[in-house]
Design a protein around this motif. Structure first.
Motif, PDB file in Angstrom:
ATOM      1  N   LEU A   1       0.615  -0.912   0.067  1.00  0.00           N
ATOM      2  CA  LEU A   1      -0.585  -0.060  -0.001  1.00  0.00           C
ATOM      3  C   LEU A   1       0.979   1.443   0.220  1.00  0.00           C
TER       4      LEU A   1
ATOM      5  N   GLN B   1       0.504   3.977  -3.276  1.00  0.00           N
ATOM      6  CA  GLN B   1       0.029   5.110  -3.257  1.00  0.00           C
ATOM      7  C   GLN B   1       1.592   6.247  -2.788  1.00  0.00           C
TER       8      GLN B   1
ATOM      9  N   GLN C   1      -1.540  11.663   3.934  1.00  0.00           N
ATOM     10  CA  GLN C   1      -2.765  10.550   3.832  1.00  0.00           C
ATOM     11  C   GLN C   1      -2.183   8.882   4.176  1.00  0.00           C
ATOM     12  N   VAL C   2      -0.872   9.218   2.999  1.00  0.00           N
ATOM     13  CA  VAL C   2      -0.237   7.119   3.211  1.00  0.00           C
ATOM     14  C   VAL C   2      -0.513   7.094   5.017  1.00  0.00           C
TER      15      VAL C   2
ATOM     16  N   LYS D   1      -1.848   8.314   7.798  1.00  0.00           N
ATOM     17  CA  LYS D   1      -3.285   7.693   8.593  1.00  0.00           C
ATOM     18  C   LYS D   1      -3.357   6.381   7.530  1.00  0.00           C
ATOM     19  N   LYS D   2      -3.209   5.942   6.147  1.00  0.00           N
ATOM     20  CA  LYS D   2      -3.934   4.860   6.100  1.00  0.00           C
ATOM     21  C   LYS D   2      -3.121   3.065   6.320  1.00  0.00           C
ATOM     22  N   ILE D   3      -1.857   3.335   6.544  1.00  0.00           N
ATOM     23  CA  ILE D   3      -1.355   2.380   7.395  1.00  0.00           C
ATOM     24  C   ILE D   3      -0.983   2.327   8.693  1.00  0.00           C
ATOM     25  N   ASP D   4      -1.678   3.430   9.741  1.00  0.00           N
ATOM     26  CA  ASP D   4      -1.814   3.678  10.398  1.00  0.00           C
ATOM     27  C   ASP D   4      -3.518   3.192  10.597  1.00  0.00           C
ATOM     28  N   GLY D   5      -3.894   2.654   9.763  1.00  0.00           N
ATOM     29  CA  GLY D   5      -5.318   2.438  10.261  1.00  0.00           C
ATOM     30  C   GLY D   5      -5.388   1.137  10.085  1.00  0.00           C
ATOM     31  N   LEU D   6      -4.977  -0.025   8.753  1.00  0.00           N
ATOM     32  CA  LEU D   6      -4.565  -0.271   8.687  1.00  0.00           C
ATOM     33  C   LEU D   6      -3.959  -2.069   9.935  1.00  0.00           C
TER      34      LEU D   6
ATOM     35  N   TYR E   1       8.005   7.155   6.832  1.00  0.00           N
ATOM     36  CA  TYR E   1       6.795   6.906   7.306  1.00  0.00           C
ATOM     37  C   TYR E   1       7.622   5.905   8.297  1.00  0.00           C
TER      38      TYR E   1
END
Length: 260
Positions: free
Chosen positions: A20, A24, A34-35, A37-42, A66
């Motif tokens: 991911l 991205q 944004q990336v 935030k998405k990685i933290d969410g996963l 990151y």
């Protein structure tokens, strides 16, 4: 010998996180925040009860793009393989090739007979297979050797003992992740076992070797009981003991309804 579903699941999810990020941030040029935030969410969704550190760095700029618990100390585990591989590549170079040698004294050969020892010198080739071993032996036939009057030696002296590092647990020794360092490697020094639980709780599970090398896998005894999945995870797990004769003894438990 057995790769648990949980380990496969974790590897898959971590791979998705890295993919991911690459898609991205590196390919689609989506903003970094944004990336992140998405990685933290996963991570929070799939590893709510796990703790692991992650650092991603841009090789061209050196910028850390990151990080998560980057300064936390962890047991390195399999991550240490990366450093071993890098050190090997630097010291041995990319042109290095393992050599497994068939050795005998030509002066001992007469009329198709070797009078004296024949040795196979193993040098720790991790890709060496049983098929390659048979091809190596076949070279004797190609050299018109039909008889050996002497010892056949498997030479494993390339690496010094001890083959096990300090701190290994005796309970882990039969499993693939605790294999000893050895110069003799064939088919990754592993065998495949099929485990079929009994139809009723308390009955014995059936265990048998599978694959081309199954006839070389002696199972001396199997006393594995069929239990519930909860009991198998928390109370009574599968135990494997290997004697010096290479005989395998299976005890413990296996969950009903799960073939492996």
């Amino acid at each position: 010998m057995i790769l648990s579903y949980e380990r496969v699941f974790m590897r898959t999810k971590i791979g998705q996180i890295v993919l991911l990020f690459w898609l991205q941030f590196c390919v689609l040029a989506i903003p970094q925040d944004q990336v992140i935030k998405k990685i933290d969410g996963l991570i929070d969704m799939n590893f709510a009860n796990a703790v692991f550190g992650l650092v991603l760095q841009d090789l061209d700029t050196g910028v850390i793009v990151y990080q998560r618990l980057a300064d936390t100390l962890f047991v390195p585990a399999s991550a240490s393989k990366l450093f071993v591989a890098a050190a090997g590549l630097q010291e041995l170079t990319a042109r290095f090739r393992f050599q497994t040698k068939l050795k005998f004294n030509n002066s001992n050969v007469q009329s198709g007979t070797i009078t004296g020892p024949v040795a196979i010198e193993f040098n720790g080739d991790p890709s060496f297979t049983f098929t390659a071993f048979k091809k190596l032996i076949h070279r004797l036939k190609q050299a018109k050797i039909t008889t050996i009057k002497g010892n056949f030696i498997l030479d494993s002296t390339t690496f010094e003992n001890p083959g096990l590092a300090a701190g290994y647990s005796i309970d882990d020794l039969p499993w693939y992740y605790a294999s000893a360092v050895t110069a003799i490697i064939m088919n990754e020094n592993q065998i495949n076992i099929a485990i079929t639980p009994g139809r009723q709780l308390g009955s014995l599970a059936t265990i048998k070797p599978v694959g081309r090398l199954s006839k070389y896998c002696p199972i001396a005894a199997s006393l594995v009981r069929t239990v519930t999945a909860e009991e198998s995870e928390n109370i009574c797990q599968l135990q494997i003991n290997m004697e010096q004769t290479n005989d395998l003894y299976f005890t413990g438990c296996w969950p009903i309804g799960r073939n492996s």
